[in-house]
Scaffold this motif. Sequence first.
Motif, PDB file in Angstrom:
ATOM      1  N   ILE A   1      -1.321  11.899   5.673  1.00 56.78           N
ATOM      2  CA  ILE A   1      -2.001  11.578   6.914  1.00 56.78           C
ATOM      3  C   ILE A   1      -1.303  10.413   7.612  1.00 56.78           C
ATOM      4  O   ILE A   1      -1.108   9.359   7.014  1.00 56.78           O
ATOM      5  N   GLY A   2      -0.921  10.643   8.835  1.00 55.89           N
ATOM      6  CA  GLY A   2      -0.248   9.610   9.628  1.00 55.89           C
ATOM      7  C   GLY A   2      -1.246   8.542  10.040  1.00 55.89           C
ATOM      8  O   GLY A   2      -2.447   8.686   9.859  1.00 55.89           O
ATOM      9  N   ALA A   3      -0.733   7.465  10.608  1.00 56.19           N
ATOM     10  CA  ALA A   3      -1.643   6.361  10.885  1.00 56.19           C
ATOM     11  C   ALA A   3      -1.481   5.825  12.306  1.00 56.19           C
ATOM     12  O   ALA A   3      -1.707   4.657  12.570  1.00 56.19           O
ATOM     13  N   GLY A   4      -1.092   6.715  13.206  1.00 57.16           N
ATOM     14  CA  GLY A   4      -1.047   6.298  14.589  1.00 57.16           C
ATOM     15  C   GLY A   4       0.254   5.631  14.984  1.00 57.16           C
ATOM     16  O   GLY A   4       0.303   4.428  15.199  1.00 57.16           O
TER      17      GLY A   4
ATOM     18  N   LEU B   1       4.323  -3.669  -4.810  1.00 52.51           N
ATOM     19  CA  LEU B   1       5.130  -3.755  -3.597  1.00 52.51           C
ATOM     20  C   LEU B   1       5.188  -5.202  -3.110  1.00 52.51           C
ATOM     21  O   LEU B   1       4.239  -5.957  -3.291  1.00 52.51           O
ATOM     22  N   PRO B   2       6.312  -5.578  -2.484  1.00 51.36           N
ATOM     23  CA  PRO B   2       6.405  -6.936  -1.945  1.00 51.36           C
ATOM     24  C   PRO B   2       5.320  -7.152  -0.881  1.00 51.36           C
ATOM     25  O   PRO B   2       5.080  -6.258  -0.067  1.00 51.36           O
ATOM     26  N   PRO B   3       4.681  -8.314  -0.873  1.00 56.43           N
ATOM     27  CA  PRO B   3       3.607  -8.585   0.090  1.00 56.43           C
ATOM     28  C   PRO B   3       4.030  -8.334   1.539  1.00 56.43           C
ATOM     29  O   PRO B   3       3.309  -7.680   2.293  1.00 56.43           O
ATOM     30  N   SER B   4       5.207  -8.819   1.889  1.00 54.95           N
ATOM     31  CA  SER B   4       5.624  -8.707   3.289  1.00 54.95           C
ATOM     32  C   SER B   4       5.807  -7.247   3.698  1.00 54.95           C
ATOM     33  O   SER B   4       5.544  -6.875   4.840  1.00 54.95           O
ATOM     34  N   GLN B   5       6.237  -6.416   2.759  1.00 55.98           N
ATOM     35  CA  GLN B   5       6.439  -5.005   3.083  1.00 55.98           C
ATOM     36  C   GLN B   5       5.094  -4.342   3.391  1.00 55.98           C
ATOM     37  O   GLN B   5       4.969  -3.583   4.350  1.00 55.98           O
ATOM     38  N   VAL B   6       4.085  -4.641   2.590  1.00 52.72           N
ATOM     39  CA  VAL B   6       2.762  -4.056   2.802  1.00 52.72           C
ATOM     40  C   VAL B   6       2.191  -4.535   4.133  1.00 52.72           C
ATOM     41  O   VAL B   6       1.676  -3.753   4.927  1.00 52.72           O
ATOM     42  N   TYR B   7       2.320  -5.822   4.398  1.00 52.35           N
ATOM     43  CA  TYR B   7       1.815  -6.366   5.649  1.00 52.35           C
ATOM     44  C   TYR B   7       2.551  -5.730   6.836  1.00 52.35           C
ATOM     45  O   TYR B   7       1.952  -5.418   7.858  1.00 52.35           O
ATOM     46  N   GLY B   8       3.850  -5.517   6.650  1.00 48.76           N
ATOM     47  CA  GLY B   8       4.649  -4.870   7.697  1.00 48.76           C
ATOM     48  C   GLY B   8       4.153  -3.467   7.996  1.00 48.76           C
ATOM     49  O   GLY B   8       4.077  -3.061   9.149  1.00 48.76           O
ATOM     50  N   VAL B   9       3.812  -2.718   6.955  1.00 47.88           N
ATOM     51  CA  VAL B   9       3.310  -1.354   7.139  1.00 47.88           C
ATOM     52  C   VAL B   9       1.951  -1.386   7.842  1.00 47.88           C
ATOM     53  O   VAL B   9       1.703  -0.637   8.779  1.00 47.88           O
ATOM     54  N   VAL B  10       1.074  -2.274   7.402  1.00 43.79           N
ATOM     55  CA  VAL B  10      -0.269  -2.355   7.988  1.00 43.79           C
ATOM     56  C   VAL B  10      -0.187  -2.630   9.490  1.00 43.79           C
ATOM     57  O   VAL B  10      -0.894  -2.015  10.287  1.00 43.79           O
ATOM     58  N   THR B  11       0.705  -3.532   9.886  1.00 43.98           N
ATOM     59  CA  THR B  11       0.767  -3.903  11.300  1.00 43.98           C
ATOM     60  C   THR B  11       1.589  -2.917  12.128  1.00 43.98           C
ATOM     61  O   THR B  11       1.547  -2.962  13.349  1.00 43.98           O
ATOM     62  N   PHE B  12       2.346  -2.058  11.461  1.00 44.82           N
ATOM     63  CA  PHE B  12       3.150  -1.090  12.216  1.00 44.82           C
ATOM     64  C   PHE B  12       2.279   0.005  12.817  1.00 44.82           C
ATOM     65  O   PHE B  12       2.502   0.455  13.923  1.00 44.82           O
ATOM     66  N   TYR B  13       1.287   0.438  12.055  1.00 43.69           N
ATOM     67  CA  TYR B  13       0.493   1.587  12.482  1.00 43.69           C
ATOM     68  C   TYR B  13      -0.779   1.162  13.219  1.00 43.69           C
ATOM     69  O   TYR B  13      -1.506   0.282  12.782  1.00 43.69           O
ATOM     70  N   ASN B  14      -1.010   1.834  14.346  1.00 48.75           N
ATOM     71  CA  ASN B  14      -2.170   1.542  15.193  1.00 48.75           C
ATOM     72  C   ASN B  14      -3.500   1.699  14.488  1.00 48.75           C
ATOM     73  O   ASN B  14      -4.479   1.069  14.830  1.00 48.75           O
ATOM     74  N   PHE B  15      -3.517   2.607  13.529  1.00 50.04           N
ATOM     75  CA  PHE B  15      -4.765   3.018  12.915  1.00 50.04           C
ATOM     76  C   PHE B  15      -5.389   1.907  12.085  1.00 50.04           C
ATOM     77  O   PHE B  15      -6.595   1.826  11.947  1.00 50.04           O
ATOM     78  N   PHE B  16      -4.544   1.053  11.533  1.00 45.18           N
ATOM     79  CA  PHE B  16      -5.051   0.038  10.610  1.00 45.18           C
ATOM     80  C   PHE B  16      -5.472  -1.212  11.365  1.00 45.18           C
ATOM     81  O   PHE B  16      -4.792  -1.667  12.272  1.00 45.18           O
ATOM     82  N   SER B  17      -6.606  -1.746  10.955  1.00 47.87           N
ATOM     83  CA  SER B  17      -7.127  -2.917  11.644  1.00 47.87           C
ATOM     84  C   SER B  17      -7.369  -4.039  10.652  1.00 47.87           C
ATOM     85  O   SER B  17      -7.956  -3.841   9.592  1.00 47.87           O
TER      86      SER B  17
END
Lengths: 172, 236, 552
Positions: free
Chosen positions: C292-295, A66-82
């Motif tokens: 599983i969703g992620a918030g 996957l393109p790096p920016s897409q993965v980073y975009g997903v990580v920062t979109f969801y509250n759960f990921f830190s």
Amino acid sequence: MTKKDNQKDEAMQQLMKDPRFKLLTAVIKKNQNQSDTLIQILHQAQNLFGYLPMPVIKYIAEALSLPPSQVYGVVTFYNFFSLKQKGEHTCLVCTGTACYVKGAEKILAAIHEKYGIKPDETTQDNKFGLQIARCLGACGLAPVAVVDNEVVSKVRVEDFMPILEKKIGGKP
Amino acid sequence: MKPPFPIEIDGKVIQVTEGQTVLEVCQANGIDIPVMCHFEGLPDVGACRLCLVELKGVPKLLPACTLRVAPNQVINTQTEKIKKYRKMIVEALFCERDHVCAICVANGNCELQDLAKKVGVDHMRFPDILQPLELDASHPYFVIDHNRCIMCTRCVRVCAEVEGAHNFDIKNRSYKVRIISDFNQPWGESKTCTSCGKCVAVCPVGALWSKSSYQGKIEKKKEAICDLIRKRKVNV
Amino acid sequence: MSREDLKQMAQRIQDDKKKYAYTIFACNASGCIPSGSEAVFEALKNCVKDRKLEDQVRVVSCGCMGICAQGPIVRVDPDQSIYQKVTVENAHRIIDEHIIGKTPVKDMLLFSHEKEPLINSFEETFFKKQKRVVLRNCGRIDPQSIDDYIAEGGYQALEKVLKRMGPEEVIAEVKHSRLRGRGGAGYPTGLKWEVVYKYVSDKKFVVCNADEGDPGAFMDRSVIEGDPHRVLEGMIIAAYAVGAQKGYVYIRGEYATAIKPLETAIKQAKKNGFLGETIMGTTFKFDIEIRIGAGAFVCGEQTALIASIEGRRGTPRPRPPYPAEKGLWGYPTLINNVETFANISAIIVHGGEWFCETGTTKSTGTKVFSLAGKVKNTGLIEVPMGISLREIVYDIGGGILDDREFKAAQTGGPSGGCISKEYLDRPVDYESLVELGSIMGSGGLIVMDDTSDMVDVARFFMEFCMDESCGKCVPCRVGTKQMFDLLNKIYIGRGTMADLKVLEELAIFVKEASLCGLGMSAPNPLLSSLRFFKEDFLQHIQRNEKVVKPLI
């Protein structure tokens, strides 16, 4: 190769030596390197490492093609990921509607007064981190907080602070 | 070729064919609909909401760029309500970030500026939500100034869909969204960017520019990109 | 497996259970866990072991019984005695006094504040005005056991559908029931199924939306925790009706306690031939996976949910095309909420006609609400549609905490609105709530008393929507932030009448011009507060000084 690139590769080398790295590869393999399982893999990675360190994210992006920016975009979109390491001890205060109505903000204010941290912050010695949750689904017991995975319900400020202090161990 | 059928737009009966979007039909028939996130040839996302139209029988407003024509449609594109909302959208974009035309490279060559003139925005009626953002000049040829970005995502799409590099994407959500390069790195350190400059060409405002341009002077080869996409599609 | 086999199996399991003189149900749902229910369950089990009663007493860890505020809850069947606030220390009294001594432990019984302790309390007070369809098994079976579900008549609806009904007949039955989507908007379920059924495609999907994002709502979680097979059965029937081969349950990452029973249930269903290839000996195949969703609250929106299942940022896209036409990976996809699926098996077994007997003409059946906030009995309830708000708050909820004055009831979470006391007698159904500027929503119901400041409540929800906005479309991204800033300004006493006017203008703009349901409904809490509680706003504006703590 620039000096910076070298440093980054070192981080990657470090990761590969980590025993948890093997488990991460197994998770990715189990999901057959399918790009649509990105979020599921990130979940597992965060379970393993406690948060999502950059080399881990890079490795996952590479493994799923996957393109790096897409993965980073997903990580920062969801509250759960830190992206940041959480404190040694954590306190999660629910600020859902029921908890809010029953005074969750008083608890946050008390914590701020005592430890000087706001939600999503960690004390300077990295000992104690504060988080908020949108709703833990335990509205019948509002207000609710979770201290180091232990749920404290029907929290009153005056009762709660001693519990917290006991867990964290004195002053920060 | 599928047989044409009639639909009604602003009281006029127009012959259309299946698969066309309402925006395409309007543009072909001289009906003026403002657009911002739409760029000819790129996949439409319906995000800026400027091209909203009223479709009879549907209570909500729909974006013309993603609305496909269908038999018996009655569409209105210029009602008072729509005009009011178009103006409010332009106002919202001005409130969001720091748009000072006088010191902008795109001054006089800016789609947002043109739109403001068209819908009659001359002052700010709503509170601004400005937050100072960084400017990334680490790339050898190009600069991205997040303060002027309107999040139309044309650059993201042209990079992923046309160039195929997918250097850009979006981080965060809500009003905190930003365009990012690779792993939120300085653009100059990106490993995926091919320095093709397509992003600069499609940017409607002065958020992306080439280092050779200066204040008020910017060259954007939008037609070249449209042409490229069109020719490619024909050859496929 | 034939109908007779299934019935025999149910009979056999029931007979097996009869050898126990008593069954002790210990609630272990997310409402009781924080009160220490897991330890209570262990204590009860050990006590039974100690007293050598294993052959006579079955101890079951079960789903939510509804009375969360009084947890941990323990019920003793067949006496139907409900014990409240059971602790590790006093758990043994239930065994020693009730089971061995045959006298219920009066001081531990539920609702001891009543004149007489209720010995057979299950049908009284809290439960009297409820009607349990979706929650029928919740708290009455072991959610980790497929046998328990089959013994209660589970999977008989699936058998009926697979062996004796065509897809069109199934859809006709669901249409006949006039069941409407329980996720909030209330779109007729049968119609949705029909649309997906009619699209010709080699692949179709069924998705169960368990991304219960409304703060203050925990119904879907309770249903999955307490009776996961009911949801699965609904999904399998739906898949048969629309012609899907693959299903997903999209569940919130926060719901760890619900994911586990769901995983177990899927495994059990596969093992027993209710999922997988050749379901119940027919050629029908269907498989379910958990995602599983992620918030992200916005992922409750159908197109955002699809994006999230595909592993992307959960941003919605304009509709049409609807997911029924182009959903997951571009294939026709049926998306229903947990509670909607949980209604299906009952409709198939008893018929659509039976379902219509409950509720109103336009809103049939029952609705599960999570009752929270400042009422005495907070918890999980299921009521017939059309019941009045007064009955919910005063009869089931037992009235306001500390006997204060009722001020407002908030339904529909951040997409809904506040209902003032003048409308307490309005029926609770889809149309009436919309008329009052709120929505049914997924079923969160939060009661506020006269100490609640409606400006603060509006600000709370606006902050939520601002944070949860995906940031894609301009009105929602910019407008929610502008409205939050203005509300904050008014709240801290710096607001003017002009601000209020701008606020109203922005609210209507965001409501009408936004891309998805989140933006379109984000101004609802504000607009309804402005409609019913304008004084609160005016007070803040007139009082130019107010000491306030910063919002989280």
